[in-house]
Each structure stands twice: as structure tokens, then as C-alpha cells.
Design an enzyme around this catalytic site. Structure first.
Site, PDB file in Angstrom:
ATOM      1  N   ASP A 159      16.345  17.172  24.645  1.00  8.87           N
ATOM      2  CA  ASP A 159      17.255  16.105  25.045  1.00  8.87           C
ATOM      3  C   ASP A 159      17.830  15.440  23.796  1.00  8.87           C
ATOM      4  OD1 ASP A 159      18.551  13.974  26.246  1.00  8.87           O
ATOM      5  OD2 ASP A 159      16.723  12.887  26.760  1.00  8.87           O
ATOM      6  N   ASP A 199      20.309  12.623  22.738  1.00  4.22           N
ATOM      7  CA  ASP A 199      21.025  11.481  23.290  1.00  4.22           C
ATOM      8  C   ASP A 199      21.841  10.832  22.176  1.00  4.22           C
ATOM      9  OD1 ASP A 199      21.841   9.293  24.705  1.00  4.22           O
ATOM     10  OD2 ASP A 199      19.889   8.987  25.682  1.00  4.22           O
ATOM     11  N   ASP A 244      14.659  13.414  21.958  1.00  2.00           N
ATOM     12  CA  ASP A 244      13.685  12.576  22.640  1.00  2.00           C
ATOM     13  C   ASP A 244      12.479  13.473  22.911  1.00  2.00           C
ATOM     14  OD1 ASP A 244      12.105  11.104  24.290  1.00  2.00           O
ATOM     15  OD2 ASP A 244      13.711  10.445  25.612  1.00  2.00           O
TER      16      ASP A 244
END
Ligand code: ZN
Length: 346
Positions: free
Chosen positions: A97, A99, A278
């Protein structure tokens, strides 16, 4: 003034789900495993409280979504024999992930504080996603790697059989590798292991390439480099990128940096690259993730399935390809305003 990112109203959600969305927009990798996934819905914007839903027929999911026009839709990365009870764990996708709102190193450091996003950090997140895709395919040999635009960044979701089986310890190890978090030592430098072009040094060089093009004077001062060293590094950063990152020539470093200075740079690059992902999302085998084709109501963009190939990711433009109908004109105008104001940064 038009806003690039803004929350969708309940009326707009209804419009999106009743007119624009259908279950046909779900990617195959979700449809093929539908019965084994747990679905979670956020109806109010306060988080996914409506959990432990399971659907054996795609039409039931479609009916439920169209009837409720939820704020957000999630599904488990895990596959279960009994998804309604989250029991009988079969396996879980391996997920990375990225972000944009949490990127510690991005070209827009001077434009906005962390916690927000803009076209520049979304572009930076895309570069990191592309490098990660290359590493996962080339160094690990994964073949079923799906890239999704999450709304504020990118999800990389791996569904190879052997990836589904990995326990959280193995996932942690892969994360360490992909983050280039291993330390480069004096011996590595001396033995010129750094010049090898395969394996660990590919990931290391890709992360260093991202780093060297974005660091500023402050970063370099903080690791104790002298003024003349900082100046020559910043001046030669493109040369360094071409020479070191693309061709692994250690000689690409400007004179006067020295081995100590180089090691400090490598260490700082690793400190940043550990925070590009993450990590909790990668390690947790019971996580839920936004469903591709659903609306990310907080920012007013569609969570969009991109595909498995690098060139598809390269061509993807969230400001064209992830905009719901009801925001087309608004996003076009807001993007135009943003580039007028910050165009020189691109
Ligand atoms: Zn930004």
C-alpha cells in the site's frame, strides 16, 4: 473555485452507484474469489461498521450496493471457507500500500503539509508503485500482480498461489527487501558488491534513484554533509541518477563526497524508503481493502483497477481515468487551476 479533491455528497453517491456503477466493473480477480471474501461497508463515513457480509452471487452484491450507495466498500484480502464468520482461512493476497498522503519524501514538500495529496505526490506514488511492480516480478517471479489506484495512492495486490500461503513473518521479510531497508556497509562499498546489477542492488538502486531526485539542502545538511558537498551533489543529481542508478557506476558520485558521505546518503535513502509503504497492510493477513470500482467518497475519486502491466500503470492518469461522471467538469477545471499555479514544479 473548483476543488481537486472533495467529499462526495450522499446524493452524488446515489447517482454514481445507480447510474454509473455496475458489478461488471469489478475486476476478475475479485469476481473469481467472490464467495470466499468478507465484505465490509461504510455507510456514514465513520468507518466500515457493516462487516461480515458474504455474497455467493454477484447480483446480490450489486443489489445491495445499488440499494445502499455506501460511503465506501471494502473486501477482505483473505479468502475464507466461511467469510461470514471469517473462519477457515484459506490464504491472503500479498499487498503493498503506497499512500501519497504519507510519503516522507516527495516533490511537493514545499507545496502542502503531509496528510494531503496533490498531482505531484500522486505522480511520485506512481513511480514508487512502478518500481515495486518491477521488483516483485523480476526478483520474486510473481506473475499475478494487480495494480489498483486507491484514491490517494496505489495498491499492489498479489494473488500467486504461493503468495496467498505466506505467513506474516514471510511477508515481513519481503517487505524489508522491497523497502531496501537492509543496511549497506563499508565492506559492501569496498568489495564493490554494490556494482552488481541483479538482486538486492536493483531494489537498492531504484529506491536510491527516487531519493536522489527529491532530496533537498536541509536533508543533506542534517546528515552532516558540508556546504560544498551539498552543492555538488544537488548540482549533479541527474548525472548521479544516470550513472549510478542506471549503470551502477560508483564513480558517478561527485569528487569530495568520499565513502563516508556515500554511506550517509545510502543510510538516509533507506530511512525514507522504509516509510514508502504502510507496512501494517503488507503484514496483516486479515485486512480489508477498498474494492476496485467503488467510490472513495472522502476525496471524490473512483478506486480504479489499472491492470498487471507496467505500461498500463505508466499511462494511467487519475485525473482522467479515476474521475466519476458527476465530477468530470469540476476536476478538469481544478486540475487546470492547479497546473497554472504549480506548473513549474512538474
Ligand atoms: Zn503533494
Amino acid at each position: 473555485m473548483s476543488e481537486l479533491f472533495r467529499e462526495a455528497t450522499p446524493e452524488e453517491r446515489r447517482e454514481y452507484y445507480t447510474k454509473e456503477w455496475s458489478a461488471k466493473k469489478l475486476p476478475d480477480f475479485i469476481v473469481e474469489t467472490l464467495e470466499e471474501r468478507e465484505f465490509g461497508f461504510d455507510h456514514t463515513g465513520e468507518g466500515p461498521n457493516d462487516r461480515k457480509n458474504a455474497f455467493s452471487d454477484i447480483r446480490d452484491l450489486e443489489d445491495y450496493v445499488k440499494a445502499t450507495s455506501p460511503y465506501a466498500i471494502f473486501s477482505s484480502v483473505a479468502l475464507y471457507e466461511d467469510p461470514r464468520e471469517m473462519e477457515g482461512w484459506i490464504g491472503a493476497e500479498l499487498v503493498f500500500d503506497i499512500d501519497a498522503k504519507d510519503l516522507p519524501l516527495r516533490r511537493c514538500l514545499h507545496i502542502h503539509p503531509s496528510g494531503q495529496v496533490c498531482p505531484l505526490c500522486l505522480e511520485d506514488a506512481k513511480e514508487l508503485a512502478r518500481d515495486t511492480l518491477v521488483i516483485l516480478k523480476e526478483d520474486f517471479g510473481f506473475e499475478e500482480v494487480h495494480v489498483v489506484y486507491s484514491g490517494r495512492g496505489y495498491h499492489i495486490r498479489i494473488l500467486d498461489d504461493w503468495a496467498l500461503d505466506l505467513d506474516h513473518k514471510a511477508r515481513e521479510k519481503i517487505l524489508t527487501y522491497v523497502s531496501a531497508a537492509e543496511e549497506i556497509t563499508f565492506e559492501d562499498l569496498q568489495s564493490r558488491r554494490i556494482m552488481l546489477s541483479s538482486g538486492y542492488f536493483r531494489v537498492f538502486r531504484l529506491r536510491f534513484g527516487y531519493f536522489i531526485r527529491r532530496i533537498n539542502e536541509n536533508h543533506l545538511r542534517n546528515i552532516g554533509l558540508r556546504k560544498n558537498q551539498i552543492e555538488s551533489l544537488l548540482e549533479k543529481r541527474e548525472e548521479l541518477y544516470e550513472g549510478f542508478v542506471k549503470n551502477a557506476f560508483l564513480t558517478a558520485f561527485p569528487q569530495g563526497i568520499g565513502q563516508k558521505g556515500i554511506l550517509k546518503l545510502f543510510a538516509l535513502s533507506s530511512t525514507f524508503s522504509k516509510a514508502y509503504f504502510d507496512g501494517k497492510v503488507t503484514i496483516d493477513v486479515k485486512r480489508i481493502l477498498r474494492v476496485p470500482s467503488s467510490l472513495h467518497s472522502k476525496v471524490g475519486f473512483v478506486t480504479t483497477y489499472i491492470g498487471q502491466e507496467e505500461d498500463k500503470l505508466e499511462k494511467f492518469d487519475p485525473f482522467k481515468d479515476a474521475v466519476p461522471e458527476f465530477r468530470r467538469g469540476e476536476v478538469r477545471e481544478a486540475y487546470r487551476q492547479w497546473t497554472e499555479e504549480h506548473g513549474e514544479s512538474i
